[in-house]
Write a protein that holds these residues in place. Structure first.
Motif, PDB file in Angstrom:
ATOM      1  N   GLU A  16      48.682  40.676  71.826  1.00 53.99           N
ATOM      2  CA  GLU A  16      47.967  40.172  70.657  1.00 53.99           C
ATOM      3  C   GLU A  16      47.194  41.291  69.958  1.00 53.99           C
ATOM      4  OE1 GLU A  16      46.937  37.786  67.645  1.00 53.99           O
ATOM      5  OE2 GLU A  16      48.441  37.397  69.182  1.00 53.99           O
ATOM      6  N   ILE A  17      46.635  42.206  70.726  1.00 53.40           N
ATOM      7  CA  ILE A  17      45.954  43.358  70.121  1.00 53.40           C
ATOM      8  C   ILE A  17      46.940  44.157  69.281  1.00 53.40           C
ATOM      9  CG2 ILE A  17      44.865  45.588  70.612  1.00 53.40           C
ATOM     10  CD1 ILE A  17      43.531  44.207  73.059  1.00 53.40           C
ATOM     11  N   ILE A  18      48.121  44.379  69.819  1.00 51.01           N
ATOM     12  CA  ILE A  18      49.153  45.113  69.069  1.00 51.01           C
ATOM     13  C   ILE A  18      49.509  44.360  67.796  1.00 51.01           C
ATOM     14  CG2 ILE A  18      51.545  45.916  69.105  1.00 51.01           C
ATOM     15  CD1 ILE A  18      51.064  46.448  72.157  1.00 51.01           C
ATOM     16  N   ASN A  19      49.643  43.039  67.895  1.00 48.94           N
ATOM     17  CA  ASN A  19      49.937  42.236  66.700  1.00 48.94           C
ATOM     18  C   ASN A  19      48.836  42.367  65.651  1.00 48.94           C
ATOM     19  OD1 ASN A  19      52.410  41.191  67.521  1.00 48.94           O
ATOM     20  ND2 ASN A  19      51.490  39.435  68.523  1.00 48.94           N
ATOM     21  N   LEU A  20      47.597  42.390  66.089  1.00 45.85           N
ATOM     22  CA  LEU A  20      46.478  42.502  65.157  1.00 45.85           C
ATOM     23  C   LEU A  20      46.488  43.824  64.392  1.00 45.85           C
ATOM     24  CD1 LEU A  20      43.528  41.051  67.267  1.00 45.85           C
ATOM     25  CD2 LEU A  20      44.457  40.091  65.150  1.00 45.85           C
ATOM     26  N   ILE A  21      46.827  44.896  65.077  1.00 45.56           N
ATOM     27  CA  ILE A  21      46.757  46.215  64.439  1.00 45.56           C
ATOM     28  C   ILE A  21      48.106  46.712  63.933  1.00 45.56           C
ATOM     29  CG2 ILE A  21      44.671  46.869  65.690  1.00 45.56           C
ATOM     30  CD1 ILE A  21      46.429  48.536  67.563  1.00 45.56           C
ATOM     31  N   ALA A  22      49.104  45.853  63.984  1.00 49.81           N
ATOM     32  CA  ALA A  22      50.439  46.260  63.529  1.00 49.81           C
ATOM     33  C   ALA A  22      50.471  46.558  62.039  1.00 49.81           C
ATOM     34  CB  ALA A  22      51.459  45.178  63.868  1.00 49.81           C
ATOM     35  N   HIS A  23      49.656  45.858  61.266  1.00 52.41           N
ATOM     36  CA  HIS A  23      49.710  46.009  59.812  1.00 52.41           C
ATOM     37  C   HIS A  23      48.509  46.732  59.223  1.00 52.41           C
ATOM     38  CE1 HIS A  23      53.188  43.440  59.931  1.00 52.41           C
ATOM     39  NE2 HIS A  23      52.505  42.556  60.624  1.00 52.41           N
ATOM     40  N   GLN A  24      47.446  46.827  60.013  1.00 49.17           N
ATOM     41  CA  GLN A  24      46.252  47.518  59.519  1.00 49.17           C
ATOM     42  C   GLN A  24      45.449  48.037  60.693  1.00 49.17           C
ATOM     43  OE1 GLN A  24      43.751  44.756  57.461  1.00 49.17           O
ATOM     44  NE2 GLN A  24      43.484  43.418  59.203  1.00 49.17           N
ATOM     45  N   SER A  25      44.805  49.166  60.499  1.00 45.19           N
ATOM     46  CA  SER A  25      43.954  49.681  61.560  1.00 45.19           C
ATOM     47  C   SER A  25      42.652  48.882  61.552  1.00 45.19           C
ATOM     48  CB  SER A  25      43.691  51.171  61.386  1.00 45.19           C
ATOM     49  OG  SER A  25      42.981  51.421  60.202  1.00 45.19           O
ATOM     50  N   LEU A  26      42.140  48.619  62.730  1.00 44.28           N
ATOM     51  CA  LEU A  26      40.906  47.853  62.886  1.00 44.28           C
ATOM     52  C   LEU A  26      39.969  48.594  63.819  1.00 44.28           C
ATOM     53  CD1 LEU A  26      42.344  44.251  63.452  1.00 44.28           C
ATOM     54  CD2 LEU A  26      41.278  45.130  61.364  1.00 44.28           C
ATOM     55  N   ASN A  27      38.666  48.410  63.593  1.00 42.60           N
ATOM     56  CA  ASN A  27      37.734  49.014  64.531  1.00 42.60           C
ATOM     57  C   ASN A  27      37.627  48.133  65.774  1.00 42.60           C
ATOM     58  OD1 ASN A  27      35.780  46.977  64.112  1.00 42.60           O
ATOM     59  ND2 ASN A  27      34.770  48.146  62.519  1.00 42.60           N
ATOM     60  N   LEU A  28      37.033  48.673  66.806  1.00 45.63           N
ATOM     61  CA  LEU A  28      36.981  47.975  68.087  1.00 45.63           C
ATOM     62  C   LEU A  28      36.285  46.619  67.979  1.00 45.63           C
ATOM     63  CD1 LEU A  28      36.137  51.024  70.376  1.00 45.63           C
ATOM     64  CD2 LEU A  28      38.353  49.937  70.040  1.00 45.63           C
ATOM     65  N   ASN A  29      35.219  46.558  67.203  1.00 46.34           N
ATOM     66  CA  ASN A  29      34.509  45.286  67.050  1.00 46.34           C
ATOM     67  C   ASN A  29      35.359  44.240  66.341  1.00 46.34           C
ATOM     68  OD1 ASN A  29      32.169  46.087  68.384  1.00 46.34           O
ATOM     69  ND2 ASN A  29      31.298  46.953  66.516  1.00 46.34           N
ATOM     70  N   ALA A  30      36.087  44.641  65.322  1.00 49.70           N
ATOM     71  CA  ALA A  30      36.953  43.708  64.594  1.00 49.70           C
ATOM     72  C   ALA A  30      38.043  43.159  65.507  1.00 49.70           C
ATOM     73  CB  ALA A  30      37.564  44.387  63.375  1.00 49.70           C
ATOM     74  N   ILE A  31      38.553  43.989  66.384  1.00 50.83           N
ATOM     75  CA  ILE A  31      39.559  43.518  67.345  1.00 50.83           C
ATOM     76  C   ILE A  31      38.923  42.540  68.314  1.00 50.83           C
ATOM     77  CG2 ILE A  31      41.074  44.210  69.247  1.00 50.83           C
ATOM     78  CD1 ILE A  31      41.466  46.889  67.693  1.00 50.83           C
ATOM     79  N   ALA A  32      37.788  42.911  68.871  1.00 53.18           N
ATOM     80  CA  ALA A  32      37.118  42.078  69.861  1.00 53.18           C
ATOM     81  C   ALA A  32      36.715  40.719  69.297  1.00 53.18           C
ATOM     82  CB  ALA A  32      35.898  42.801  70.420  1.00 53.18           C
ATOM     83  N   ASP A  33      36.425  40.652  68.018  1.00 53.64           N
ATOM     84  CA  ASP A  33      36.039  39.386  67.386  1.00 53.64           C
ATOM     85  C   ASP A  33      37.148  38.332  67.442  1.00 53.64           C
ATOM     86  OD1 ASP A  33      33.525  40.339  66.788  1.00 53.64           O
ATOM     87  OD2 ASP A  33      34.021  40.857  64.700  1.00 53.64           O
ATOM     88  N   ASN A  34      38.363  38.747  67.692  1.00 50.80           N
ATOM     89  CA  ASN A  34      39.493  37.829  67.741  1.00 50.80           C
ATOM     90  C   ASN A  34      39.729  37.231  69.127  1.00 50.80           C
ATOM     91  OD1 ASN A  34      41.040  37.968  65.010  1.00 50.80           O
ATOM     92  ND2 ASN A  34      40.364  40.053  65.443  1.00 50.80           N
ATOM     93  N   PHE A  35      38.890  37.572  70.088  1.00 49.77           N
ATOM     94  CA  PHE A  35      39.099  37.138  71.464  1.00 49.77           C
ATOM     95  C   PHE A  35      37.826  36.524  72.043  1.00 49.77           C
ATOM     96  CE2 PHE A  35      42.047  40.561  70.573  1.00 49.77           C
ATOM     97  CZ  PHE A  35      43.247  40.033  71.020  1.00 49.77           C
ATOM     98  N   THR A  36      38.017  35.687  73.044  1.00 53.16           N
ATOM     99  CA  THR A  36      36.864  35.077  73.712  1.00 53.16           C
ATOM    100  C   THR A  36      36.395  35.904  74.899  1.00 53.16           C
ATOM    101  OG1 THR A  36      38.336  33.733  75.081  1.00 53.16           O
ATOM    102  CG2 THR A  36      37.525  32.742  73.028  1.00 53.16           C
ATOM    103  N   VAL A  37      37.178  36.895  75.312  1.00 48.84           N
ATOM    104  CA  VAL A  37      36.759  37.754  76.425  1.00 48.84           C
ATOM    105  C   VAL A  37      35.742  38.767  75.931  1.00 48.84           C
ATOM    106  CG1 VAL A  37      38.928  37.455  77.703  1.00 48.84           C
ATOM    107  CG2 VAL A  37      38.697  39.355  76.115  1.00 48.84           C
ATOM    108  N   SER A  38      35.081  39.412  76.852  1.00 50.80           N
ATOM    109  CA  SER A  38      34.009  40.355  76.499  1.00 50.80           C
ATOM    110  C   SER A  38      34.547  41.594  75.783  1.00 50.80           C
ATOM    111  CB  SER A  38      33.265  40.781  77.760  1.00 50.80           C
ATOM    112  OG  SER A  38      34.109  41.575  78.573  1.00 50.80           O
ATOM    113  N   ARG A  39      33.680  42.250  75.061  1.00 53.22           N
ATOM    114  CA  ARG A  39      34.054  43.500  74.384  1.00 53.22           C
ATOM    115  C   ARG A  39      34.462  44.585  75.383  1.00 53.22           C
ATOM    116  NH1 ARG A  39      33.057  42.912  68.963  1.00 53.22           N
ATOM    117  NH2 ARG A  39      31.481  41.371  68.428  1.00 53.22           N
ATOM    118  N   PRO A  40      33.759  44.710  76.540  1.00 46.81           N
ATOM    119  CA  PRO A  40      34.224  45.696  77.526  1.00 46.81           C
ATOM    120  C   PRO A  40      35.642  45.395  78.030  1.00 46.81           C
ATOM    121  CG  PRO A  40      31.955  45.112  77.989  1.00 46.81           C
ATOM    122  CD  PRO A  40      32.431  44.175  76.912  1.00 46.81           C
TER     123      PRO A  40
END
Length: 115
Positions: A16-40
């Motif tokens: 899912e992370i790969i799917n998120l960044i396949a079309h645009q680069s995202l910062n770590l926080n923007a990626i983490a916002d898409n998940f319920t697991v912790s940022r670490p």
């Protein structure tokens, strides 16, 4: 240690992370916002993807941006390609066989004497 790309893509969160960044680069926080697991936890997933060469991280000021590196998928593509070729040949052979059988059956049915 270079991780195995197959292990990396086996995890649904990493896919899912790969799917998120396949079309645009995202910062770590923007990626983490898409998940319920912790940022670490997301950072660990990204680290694994980076070690496999599937993700590259660039720094822009204080932000770290993740981008998909699709050349890292060549190993997966090569692995799949051998099976695509194998199954294409097998299915083509099956199609030829069935076509030949159909023609033979059609010929046999036309040669039957009528009463």
């Amino acid at each position: 240690m270079r991780r195995d790309v197959f292990q990396a893509i086996a995890d649904p969160t990493r896919r899912e992370i790969i799917n998120l960044i396949a079309h645009q680069s995202l910062n770590l926080n923007a990626i983490a916002d898409n998940f319920t697991v912790s940022r670490p936890a997301i950072s660990k997933h990204i680290k694994i993807l980076t070690e496999c060469g599937l993700v590259t991280i660039t720094q822009n000021g204080r932000e770290h941006y993740c981008e998909a590196n699709f050349t890292g998928f060549k190993e997966v593509s090569d692995f799949i390609e051998q099976y695509r070729v194998f199954w294409t040949q097998k299915l083509d052979a099956l199609g030829d066989f069935l076509e030949k059988e159909a023609k033979e059956n059609k010929t046999k049915n036309h040669k039957k004497p009528t009463k």
